[in-house]
Enzyme design. Structure first.
Site, PDB file in Angstrom:
ATOM      1  N   GLU A   1       7.412   1.173  17.698  1.00  0.00           N
ATOM      2  CA  GLU A   1       7.937   2.240  18.196  1.00  0.00           C
ATOM      3  C   GLU A   1       9.055   2.655  16.742  1.00  0.00           C
ATOM      4  OE1 GLU A   1      12.205   3.368  20.190  1.00  0.00           O
ATOM      5  OE2 GLU A   1      11.256   1.409  20.664  1.00  0.00           O
TER       6      GLU A   1
ATOM      7  N   VAL B   1       3.471   0.305   6.367  1.00  0.00           N
ATOM      8  CA  VAL B   1       4.488   0.909   7.200  1.00  0.00           C
ATOM      9  C   VAL B   1       3.629   2.760   6.680  1.00  0.00           C
ATOM     10  CG1 VAL B   1       5.848   1.524   8.810  1.00  0.00           C
ATOM     11  CG2 VAL B   1       5.490  -0.997   7.250  1.00  0.00           C
TER      12      VAL B   1
ATOM     13  N   ASP C   1      16.737   3.906   7.343  1.00  0.00           N
ATOM     14  CA  ASP C   1      17.285   2.311   7.051  1.00  0.00           C
ATOM     15  C   ASP C   1      18.164   2.329   6.775  1.00  0.00           C
ATOM     16  OD1 ASP C   1      16.904   2.934   4.049  1.00  0.00           O
ATOM     17  OD2 ASP C   1      15.174   1.917   4.069  1.00  0.00           O
TER      18      ASP C   1
ATOM     19  N   GLY D   1       3.228  -5.646   3.367  1.00  0.00           N
ATOM     20  CA  GLY D   1       2.617  -5.617   4.536  1.00  0.00           C
ATOM     21  C   GLY D   1       2.992  -3.864   3.688  1.00  0.00           C
TER      22      GLY D   1
ATOM     23  N   ASP E   1      15.923 -12.705   7.728  1.00  0.00           N
ATOM     24  CA  ASP E   1      16.423 -11.918   6.748  1.00  0.00           C
ATOM     25  C   ASP E   1      16.574 -10.336   7.322  1.00  0.00           C
ATOM     26  OD1 ASP E   1      16.239 -11.030   3.839  1.00  0.00           O
ATOM     27  OD2 ASP E   1      13.958 -10.521   4.619  1.00  0.00           O
TER      28      ASP E   1
END
Length: 493
Positions: free
Chosen positions: A321, A253, A328, A251, A368
């Site tokens: 949130e 974000v 990252d 997907g 993962d």
């Protein structure tokens, strides 16, 4: 020898014959019936009369006698063997005719002078003899006529019998065939009728079912459309979408905020086709595993919290949130020169092991954990670890063994390569070693290269750090430490 009689004797004989004929006439009685009367002998008849012997005319010569004997022999032979052929009968008849004509010529006037009665008796006797012997024209004709009659009668009888029998058999066969045909016709007609009826009934049922289904589907679709429209309106009224933060196989974000209090949020769109893992709750409702896990992990510090989620027709929308400022771990490593110091890596790994232990206690298996799925909050001097992307996770039972691998193929544990099985605890420990290796070495970790010793642990690292890495990346899963043992490792303490 032939005997010749005088004309006087012939006249006496004729007169006697006429008298006997007159005397022998029948008389009638009163009732109309004939009555025979005995004739009285006359005086002339009572007197003794000289009797003369009358012999039959014999063959006139040797040739005629020989022919008669041959005829009799042939007739006897034919009677024994069977019916003579037509040619032989013609030949015999012609021979007899010639012999009779020759004998008639030789006899002359003597035979012509005999009386009529004598001739009739002689003819009768010869006829009888010819019939008895089967010779002569009369015998041949009577024999032929008799045979013809018998043949025709036998043929007629046999034909009658055969025709009767054949007629009966033919009638029986025709009746059987008619019965079979009628049965076949009735069966075909009944089959056709039943098929027609079943087709009609099925059509009626199908039409009813289809109409009911179509009505239900239309009602559902209309309800879903209304519901989706209502959900979209609610989402747009509640949140404001901003720029794209990242996109992947599961997907995309986007950044955003909540309209009510300007709270930063992350809006994740997941197509329904890419929802690989699903979970059924207590009420029997099917949910995405990511939604179910994040709802269960509510109140914990490491995972980002789920604020809202919208189950639309074609996609799943998650509102989570969004820590600010945060990046990252892969970007954090690049910002710090491509690799982290041992001290920074120790801070991150200690929090990561605690977060993994918290998931294990809640029976959640992330599957993962990697640098791309770890957020680092950079708002303070000490970096804070947050876990994201639970889309491939699952709920764990004790002793469960997994035979289908979900996760990053470059980070697959060695037991999957050898036995195609893996467990939650040992593979999570393997992933701790992968994250630490990527943080300290500045090179992307690959299981195959590490097993072939194309990737090695740095010698510049401390012995405790090397021991921590080596224990996490042990090939045998049973020799790896547990998460509790890692928390007590000297390098983290």
């Amino acid at each position: 020898m032939n005997t010749h009689r005088s004309p006087a004797v012939r006249k006496d004989r004729e007169s006697n014959n006429s008298m006997t004929q007159q005397n022998e006439l029948p008389a009638e009685d009163g009732r109309g019936r004939t009555k025979r009367t005995k004739r009285k002998a006359s005086s002339d008849e009572t007197s003794p009369r000289k009797r003369t012997k009358v012999s039959e005319p014999g063959p006139q010569n040797y040739h005629e006698e020989n022919l008669c004997s041959r005829l009799s022999e042939r007739n006897l032979r034919e009677d024994r063997e069977g019916q003579p052929s037509r040619k032989r009968k013609r030949i015999l008849y012609e021979d007899v005719k010639e012999s009779s004509s020759s004998s008639a010529d030789t006899s002359g006037e003597s035979s012509s002078n005999l009386s009529d009665s004598y001739n009739t008796s002689q003819d009768d006797a010869s006829k009888r003899k010819a019939i008895a012997a089967g010779a002569g024209p009369h015998g041949m004709r009577t024999r032929r006529s008799y045979l013809k009659v018998t043949r025709t009668e036998t043929k007629k009888e046999t034909v009658k019998v055969i025709t009767k029998a054949t007629k009966k058999e033919i009638i029986k066969e025709i009746k059987k065939e008619i019965k079979k045909e009628t049965k076949k016709k009735t069966i075909k007609e009944t089959k056709k009728e039943t098929i027609k009826e079943t087709v009609k009934e099925t059509k009626k049922g199908i039409t009813k079912e289809t109409t009911n289904k179509t009505v239900k589907q239309t009602i559902k679709e209309s309800k879903q459309d209304l519901r989706e429209d209502a959900l979209r309106d609610e989402f747009q009224a509640k949140y404001q979408q901003q720029d794209l933060l990242g996109a992947g196989g599961c997907g995309s974000v986007f950044a955003g905020y909540r309209r009510a209090d300007q709270l930063p949020v992350a809006i994740k769109y997941i197509p329904k086709d890419m929802v690989l893992c699903k979970h059924v709750d207590k009420n029997g409702k099917q949910l995405s595993v990511e939604v179910a896990i994040m709802m269960k992990l509510e109140g914990t510090s490491a995972p980002v919290s789920l604020l809202d989620w919208y189950d639309l027709d074609l996609e799943l929308v998650l509102v989570m949130e969004r820590p600010v400022p945060a990046i990252d771990l892969s970007d954090y490593i690049e910002v710090n020169g491509g690799s982290l110091s041992e001290e920074k890596a120790k801070i991150i790994l200690k929090q990561l092991v605690d977060a993994a232990k918290d998931l294990e206690e809640r029976h959640v298996f992330h599957r993962d954990i990697k640098v791309e799925n770890i957020l680092i909050e950079t708002g303070s001097d000490v970096p804070r670890v947050r876990l994201i992307d639970f889309g491939l996770g699952c709920f764990v039972k004790k002793g469960s063994l997994y035979r289908v691998f979900y996760g990053t193929t470059d980070h697959v544990p060695p037991e999957w390569k050898s036995h195609y099985t893996y467990r939650a605890g040992t593979s999570t420990v393997w992933q701790m070693g992968v994250v630490l290796f990527d943080s300290l070495h500045g090179v992307a970790f690959e299981t195959t290269k590490f097993l072939r010793k194309k990737l090695r642990i740095k010698n510049e690292l401390s012995k405790d750090c090397q021991d921590f890495l080596q224990s996490c990346l042990t090939k045998a899963p049973k020799q790896r430490p547990t998460l509790d043992q890692l928390r007590l490792h000297p390098w983290l303490n």
